[in-house]
Design a protein around this motif. Structure first.
Motif, PDB file in Angstrom:
ATOM      1  N   UNK A   1       3.302  -1.002 -10.815  1.00 47.80           N
ATOM      2  CA  UNK A   1       4.208  -1.679  -9.821  1.00 47.80           C
ATOM      3  C   UNK A   1       3.483  -1.647  -8.559  1.00 47.80           C
ATOM      4  N   UNK A   2       3.019  -0.359  -8.187  1.00 47.09           N
ATOM      5  CA  UNK A   2       2.339  -0.240  -6.757  1.00 47.09           C
ATOM      6  C   UNK A   2       1.254  -1.187  -6.786  1.00 47.09           C
ATOM      7  N   UNK A   3       0.348  -1.229  -7.608  1.00 40.09           N
ATOM      8  CA  UNK A   3      -0.815  -2.034  -7.552  1.00 40.09           C
ATOM      9  C   UNK A   3      -0.433  -3.406  -7.399  1.00 40.09           C
ATOM     10  N   UNK A   4       0.630  -4.024  -8.125  1.00 40.08           N
ATOM     11  CA  UNK A   4       1.101  -5.223  -8.206  1.00 40.08           C
ATOM     12  C   UNK A   4       1.480  -5.659  -6.897  1.00 40.08           C
ATOM     13  N   UNK A   5       2.298  -4.708  -6.384  1.00 36.90           N
ATOM     14  CA  UNK A   5       2.821  -5.218  -4.944  1.00 36.90           C
ATOM     15  C   UNK A   5       1.877  -5.063  -3.781  1.00 36.90           C
ATOM     16  N   UNK A   6       0.903  -4.325  -4.034  1.00 31.13           N
ATOM     17  CA  UNK A   6      -0.108  -4.099  -2.875  1.00 31.13           C
ATOM     18  C   UNK A   6      -0.879  -5.429  -2.917  1.00 31.13           C
ATOM     19  N   UNK A   7      -1.484  -5.856  -4.247  1.00 26.99           N
ATOM     20  CA  UNK A   7      -2.135  -6.979  -4.334  1.00 26.99           C
ATOM     21  C   UNK A   7      -1.370  -8.243  -4.236  1.00 26.99           C
ATOM     22  N   UNK A   8      -0.311  -8.422  -4.608  1.00 27.46           N
ATOM     23  CA  UNK A   8       0.398  -9.731  -4.297  1.00 27.46           C
ATOM     24  C   UNK A   8       0.668  -9.955  -2.991  1.00 27.46           C
ATOM     25  N   UNK A   9       0.964  -8.653  -1.976  1.00 29.15           N
ATOM     26  CA  UNK A   9       1.108  -9.178  -0.718  1.00 29.15           C
ATOM     27  C   UNK A   9      -0.045  -9.241   0.115  1.00 29.15           C
ATOM     28  N   UNK A  10      -1.062  -8.286  -0.174  1.00 32.75           N
ATOM     29  CA  UNK A  10      -2.183  -8.578   0.547  1.00 32.75           C
ATOM     30  C   UNK A  10      -3.380  -9.877   0.105  1.00 32.75           C
ATOM     31  N   UNK A  11      -3.311  -9.920  -1.203  1.00 34.34           N
ATOM     32  CA  UNK A  11      -4.193 -11.236  -1.399  1.00 34.34           C
ATOM     33  C   UNK A  11      -3.484 -12.668  -1.464  1.00 34.34           C
ATOM     34  N   UNK A  12      -2.247 -12.391  -2.023  1.00 33.88           N
ATOM     35  CA  UNK A  12      -1.378 -13.719  -2.218  1.00 33.88           C
ATOM     36  C   UNK A  12      -0.327 -14.054  -0.970  1.00 33.88           C
ATOM     37  N   UNK A  13      -0.187 -13.134  -0.103  1.00 29.03           N
ATOM     38  CA  UNK A  13       0.720 -13.038   1.045  1.00 29.03           C
ATOM     39  C   UNK A  13       1.899 -13.506   0.320  1.00 29.03           C
ATOM     40  N   UNK A  14       2.706 -12.915  -0.704  1.00 24.99           N
ATOM     41  CA  UNK A  14       3.662 -13.023  -1.132  1.00 24.99           C
ATOM     42  C   UNK A  14       4.826 -12.296  -0.254  1.00 24.99           C
ATOM     43  N   UNK A  15       6.131 -12.631  -0.201  1.00 24.43           N
ATOM     44  CA  UNK A  15       7.036 -11.750   0.346  1.00 24.43           C
ATOM     45  C   UNK A  15       7.790 -11.047  -0.867  1.00 24.43           C
TER      46      UNK A  15
ATOM     47  N   UNK B   1      10.123  -0.837  -9.230  1.00 27.70           N
ATOM     48  CA  UNK B   1       9.992  -1.873  -8.416  1.00 27.70           C
ATOM     49  C   UNK B   1      10.235  -1.364  -6.879  1.00 27.70           C
ATOM     50  N   UNK B   2      10.991  -0.441  -6.764  1.00 27.86           N
ATOM     51  CA  UNK B   2      11.383   0.217  -5.321  1.00 27.86           C
ATOM     52  C   UNK B   2      10.161   0.969  -4.888  1.00 27.86           C
ATOM     53  N   UNK B   3       9.547   1.926  -5.921  1.00 31.23           N
ATOM     54  CA  UNK B   3       8.200   2.407  -5.457  1.00 31.23           C
ATOM     55  C   UNK B   3       7.339   1.607  -4.999  1.00 31.23           C
ATOM     56  N   UNK B   4       7.049   0.414  -5.838  1.00 31.10           N
ATOM     57  CA  UNK B   4       6.180  -0.496  -5.519  1.00 31.10           C
ATOM     58  C   UNK B   4       6.042  -1.163  -4.027  1.00 31.10           C
ATOM     59  N   UNK B   5       7.322  -1.568  -3.868  1.00 26.54           N
ATOM     60  CA  UNK B   5       7.826  -2.135  -2.572  1.00 26.54           C
ATOM     61  C   UNK B   5       7.580  -1.111  -1.427  1.00 26.54           C
ATOM     62  N   UNK B   6       7.499   0.205  -1.642  1.00 27.59           N
ATOM     63  CA  UNK B   6       7.335   1.028  -0.624  1.00 27.59           C
ATOM     64  C   UNK B   6       5.813   1.127  -0.231  1.00 27.59           C
ATOM     65  N   UNK B   7       5.052   0.339  -0.856  1.00 31.95           N
ATOM     66  CA  UNK B   7       3.513   0.287  -0.472  1.00 31.95           C
ATOM     67  C   UNK B   7       3.491  -0.686   0.494  1.00 31.95           C
ATOM     68  N   UNK B   8       4.458  -1.680   0.683  1.00 32.78           N
ATOM     69  CA  UNK B   8       4.369  -2.535   1.864  1.00 32.78           C
ATOM     70  C   UNK B   8       4.813  -2.007   3.026  1.00 32.78           C
ATOM     71  N   UNK B   9       3.844  -1.987   4.167  1.00 33.45           N
ATOM     72  CA  UNK B   9       4.000  -1.431   5.516  1.00 33.45           C
ATOM     73  C   UNK B   9       4.979  -2.701   6.231  1.00 33.45           C
ATOM     74  N   UNK B  10       6.104  -2.080   6.787  1.00 32.43           N
ATOM     75  CA  UNK B  10       7.029  -2.946   7.535  1.00 32.43           C
ATOM     76  C   UNK B  10       6.073  -4.039   8.557  1.00 32.43           C
ATOM     77  N   UNK B  11       5.287  -3.139   9.234  1.00 29.39           N
ATOM     78  CA  UNK B  11       4.671  -4.025  10.394  1.00 29.39           C
ATOM     79  C   UNK B  11       3.662  -5.006   9.807  1.00 29.39           C
ATOM     80  N   UNK B  12       2.918  -4.486   8.565  1.00 25.50           N
ATOM     81  CA  UNK B  12       2.084  -5.695   8.140  1.00 25.50           C
ATOM     82  C   UNK B  12       2.930  -6.705   7.391  1.00 25.50           C
ATOM     83  N   UNK B  13       3.968  -6.613   7.071  1.00 29.65           N
ATOM     84  CA  UNK B  13       4.984  -7.607   6.430  1.00 29.65           C
ATOM     85  C   UNK B  13       5.538  -8.670   7.362  1.00 29.65           C
ATOM     86  N   UNK B  14       5.859  -8.068   8.637  1.00 33.00           N
ATOM     87  CA  UNK B  14       6.292  -8.851   9.573  1.00 33.00           C
ATOM     88  C   UNK B  14       5.019  -9.702  10.034  1.00 33.00           C
TER      89      UNK B  14
END
Length: 159
Positions: free
Chosen positions: A67-81, A99-112
């Motif tokens: 879940x952590x790797x999935x969240x990091x990858x989909x956010x960084x590579x595919x720019x998914x929300x 799922x919650x642990x995975x989403x914690x991998x996404x930095x709020x500043x990077x997300x914005x």
């Protein structure tokens, strides 16, 4: 002709090697391994569960790590929300805690900054389809002077 114990042990060792390589190549979830086992001819829920338990016991399979790797990858590579990432993890049968642990991998500043970039370059509809929350998009659109589109009307719970 019935297999000898030695042949069966060799077949099991070869199957375990295939599964270990499959899991070591990239992070996998239980659903991915179930599909792989089915493709390799392993039948039955008990037999599948036995292989999954062995992979987990030996550290080749870990849904939290997936879940952590999935969240990091989909956010960084595919720019998914977050919404699209959550739906993808749900489709793979990942637990709410993972799922919650995975989403914690996404930095709020990077997300914005990523959400703003998608909104500015691709537009409202693309940003929504990539899973960025409509409320955040509206807020960012005010700052970016981007035309706000129609909300898709669907809010997805966190998990």
């Amino acid at each position: 002709m019935e297999q000898t114990l030695k042949d069966r042990a060799a077949d099991e060792a070869a199957l375990f090697q295939k599964l270990a390589r499959y899991c070591a190549y990239q992070e996998r979830c239980r659903q991915d391994v179930r599909l792989k086992l089915s493709g390799l001819g392993v039948r039955g829920a008990a037999e599948t569960a036995r292989w999954i338990e062995r992979l987990e016991a030996e550290g080749f399979l870990d849904e939290n790590r997936f879940a952590r790797a999935y969240c990091r990858g989909k956010f960084r590579q595919n720019h998914w929300g977050r919404r699209k990432i959550i739906m993808g993890l749900r489709a793979k049968g990942i637990s709410a805690g993972d799922v919650a642990d995975g989403l914690s991998e996404i930095d709020a500043g990077d997300y914005e900054s990523t959400g703003r970039a998608v909104l500015q370059t691709k537009g409202w509809q693309t940003a929504l389809s990539r899973g960025f929350e409509a409320a955040l998009l509206r807020e960012w659109a005010k700052d970016l002077a981007v035309e706000v589109g129609e909300d898709d009307g669907e809010e997805v719970e966190a998990f």
